[in-house]
Design a protein around this motif. Structure first.
Motif, short mmCIF file in Angstrom:
data_model
loop_
_atom_site.label_atom_id
_atom_site.label_comp_id
_atom_site.label_asym_id
_atom_site.label_seq_id
_atom_site.Cartn_x
_atom_site.Cartn_y
_atom_site.Cartn_z
N ASP A 33 0.84 -1.20 0.00
CA ASP A 33 0.00 0.00 0.00
C ASP A 33 0.88 1.26 0.00
O ASP A 33 1.75 1.43 0.86
N GLY A 34 0.65 2.12 -0.97
CA GLY A 34 1.42 3.35 -1.05
C GLY A 34 2.80 3.19 -1.67
O GLY A 34 3.63 4.09 -1.55
N THR A 35 3.03 2.07 -2.35
CA THR A 35 4.30 1.91 -3.08
C THR A 35 4.12 2.39 -4.52
O THR A 35 3.02 2.79 -4.92
N ILE A 36 5.18 2.32 -5.29
CA ILE A 36 5.14 2.84 -6.66
C ILE A 36 5.75 1.84 -7.64
O ILE A 36 6.48 0.94 -7.26
N PHE A 37 5.41 2.03 -8.91
CA PHE A 37 6.17 1.41 -9.99
C PHE A 37 7.34 2.35 -10.26
O PHE A 37 7.16 3.43 -10.82
N HIS A 38 8.51 1.96 -9.82
CA HIS A 38 9.67 2.86 -9.86
C HIS A 38 10.55 2.66 -11.09
O HIS A 38 11.41 3.49 -11.36
N ARG A 39 10.34 1.58 -11.81
CA ARG A 39 11.19 1.27 -12.98
C ARG A 39 10.29 0.82 -14.13
O ARG A 39 9.59 -0.20 -14.03
N VAL A 40 10.31 1.58 -15.20
CA VAL A 40 9.43 1.31 -16.34
C VAL A 40 10.27 1.35 -17.61
O VAL A 40 10.94 2.35 -17.88
N ILE A 41 10.23 0.27 -18.38
CA ILE A 41 10.99 0.22 -19.63
C ILE A 41 10.06 -0.27 -20.74
O ILE A 41 9.55 -1.40 -20.68
N LYS A 42 9.83 0.57 -21.72
CA LYS A 42 8.95 0.24 -22.82
C LYS A 42 9.43 -1.02 -23.54
O LYS A 42 10.63 -1.24 -23.70
N ASP A 43 8.47 -1.84 -23.95
CA ASP A 43 8.77 -3.10 -24.65
C ASP A 43 9.63 -4.04 -23.80
O ASP A 43 10.39 -4.86 -24.34
N THR B 243 6.23 6.60 -2.08
CA THR B 243 6.08 7.72 -3.01
C THR B 243 7.16 8.79 -2.84
O THR B 243 7.26 9.70 -3.67
N ASN B 244 7.96 8.66 -1.79
CA ASN B 244 9.10 9.56 -1.61
C ASN B 244 10.41 8.89 -2.04
O ASN B 244 11.49 9.38 -1.72
N TYR B 245 10.29 7.78 -2.75
CA TYR B 245 11.43 7.01 -3.23
C TYR B 245 12.29 6.48 -2.09
O TYR B 245 13.50 6.31 -2.24
N ARG B 246 11.65 6.21 -0.97
CA ARG B 246 12.36 5.55 0.13
C ARG B 246 12.15 4.05 0.01
O ARG B 246 11.01 3.58 -0.14
N ARG B 247 13.25 3.30 0.09
CA ARG B 247 13.16 1.84 0.02
C ARG B 247 12.50 1.30 1.29
O ARG B 247 12.88 1.67 2.40
N PRO C 158 16.54 7.96 -6.29
CA PRO C 158 17.90 7.41 -6.40
C PRO C 158 18.22 6.86 -7.78
O PRO C 158 19.32 6.34 -8.00
N PHE C 159 17.28 6.96 -8.71
CA PHE C 159 17.45 6.32 -10.02
C PHE C 159 17.91 7.33 -11.08
O PHE C 159 17.32 8.40 -11.23
N ALA C 160 18.91 6.96 -11.83
CA ALA C 160 19.45 7.82 -12.87
C ALA C 160 18.63 7.78 -14.15
O ALA C 160 18.72 8.68 -14.98
N GLN C 161 17.82 6.72 -14.31
CA GLN C 161 17.02 6.57 -15.52
C GLN C 161 15.87 5.59 -15.26
O GLN C 161 15.82 4.94 -14.21
N ASN C 162 14.95 5.52 -16.22
CA ASN C 162 13.84 4.55 -16.24
C ASN C 162 12.80 4.74 -15.13
O ASN C 162 11.97 3.86 -14.91
N ALA C 163 12.83 5.86 -14.44
CA ALA C 163 11.81 6.15 -13.43
C ALA C 163 10.71 6.99 -14.08
O ALA C 163 10.99 7.96 -14.79
N PRO C 164 9.44 6.63 -13.91
CA PRO C 164 8.35 7.44 -14.48
C PRO C 164 8.45 8.89 -14.01
O PRO C 164 8.75 9.16 -12.85
N GLN C 165 8.18 9.81 -14.90
CA GLN C 165 8.27 11.22 -14.55
C GLN C 165 7.05 11.72 -13.79
O GLN C 165 7.05 12.82 -13.26
N GLY C 166 6.02 10.91 -13.75
CA GLY C 166 4.87 11.15 -12.87
C GLY C 166 4.68 9.91 -12.02
O GLY C 166 4.81 8.79 -12.52
N LEU C 167 4.38 10.08 -10.74
CA LEU C 167 4.27 8.92 -9.86
C LEU C 167 3.18 7.95 -10.32
O LEU C 167 2.06 8.36 -10.65
#
Length: 204
Positions: free
Chosen positions: A65-75, A85-89, A174-183
């Motif tokens: 509950d209250g977690t996110i999809f933090h890594r998204v890669i098309k295809d 939602t604050n990118y805390r593990r 903490p992610f340099a790439q592949n993080a959605p720009q909207g939560l």
């Protein structure tokens, strides 16, 4: 008349018993209620018993509950279940045994456990395959061959998974790439049929 009523009673008992057996054999299902909509997963405890038990424990504890999809890669896939939602593990339990040799494959719509490079390091994070990712399947009991354990598949809401997979991405937290720009949030996860823990069906 007596025998006719007796026969009817026996038929009704048989039908009710059959219905109960069919219901009891239904696979457990959970619903991810996200800010994009609801995604329903069907789990396979007969093929990945430790993995499913571990996942359902996190579900029942309200961990997701209250977690996110933090890594998204098309295809490729969408990954979540580990950060708020604050990118805390989020702190997790102990890692589980990798059950990737169960014969289930990383096909489109299947759900597998995310892990570190060590084969038996999965805890709570999972990913949904957007395409067939055969190279993630079990090959051998080696560090490079274990693969990623499939334990479920999407049965409703795959169009939402596809939509999420095409979200604009970049750096965040903490992610340099592949993080959605909207939560993309998992508001809650509901165990839809908690009395059903067995499964006689199998993925094709």
């Amino acid at each position: 008349m007596y025998f006719r009523r007796r026969l009817l009673l026996l038929l009704l008992i048989g039908i009710n018993g059959l219905s109960s057996a069919v219901f009891a054999s239904e696979p457990p299902r959970v619903q991810l209620q996200t800010n994009y909509g609801d995604i329903t997963l069907e789990l396979y405890p007969d093929r990945a018993p430790q993995t499913v038990a571990n996942f359902l424990q996190y579900v029942n504890d309200g961990f997701y509950d209250g977690t996110i999809f933090h890594r998204v890669i098309k295809d490729f896939m969408i990954q979540g279940g580990g950060f708020d939602t604050n990118y805390r593990r989020k702190p997790t339990g102990k890692p589980i045994q990798n059950e990737a040799e169960n014969g289930l494959l990383n096909k489109r719509g299947t759900v597998a456990m995310a892990r570190m490079s060590a084969p038996h390091s999965a805890t709570a994070q999972f990913f949904i395959n957007v395409v067939d990712n055969d190279y993630l399947d079990f090959k051998s009991k080696t560090n490079s061959g274990w693969g990623y354990c499939v334990f479920a598949r999407v049965v409703e809401g795959m169009e939402l998974v596809d939509e999420i997979s095409t979200s604009p991405t970049g750096p965040a937290g903490p992610f340099a790439q592949n993080a959605p720009q909207g939560l993309i949030t998992i508001n809650t996860v509901i165990h839809l049929n908690p009395n059903n823990t067995n499964n006689e069906e199998q993925l094709p």
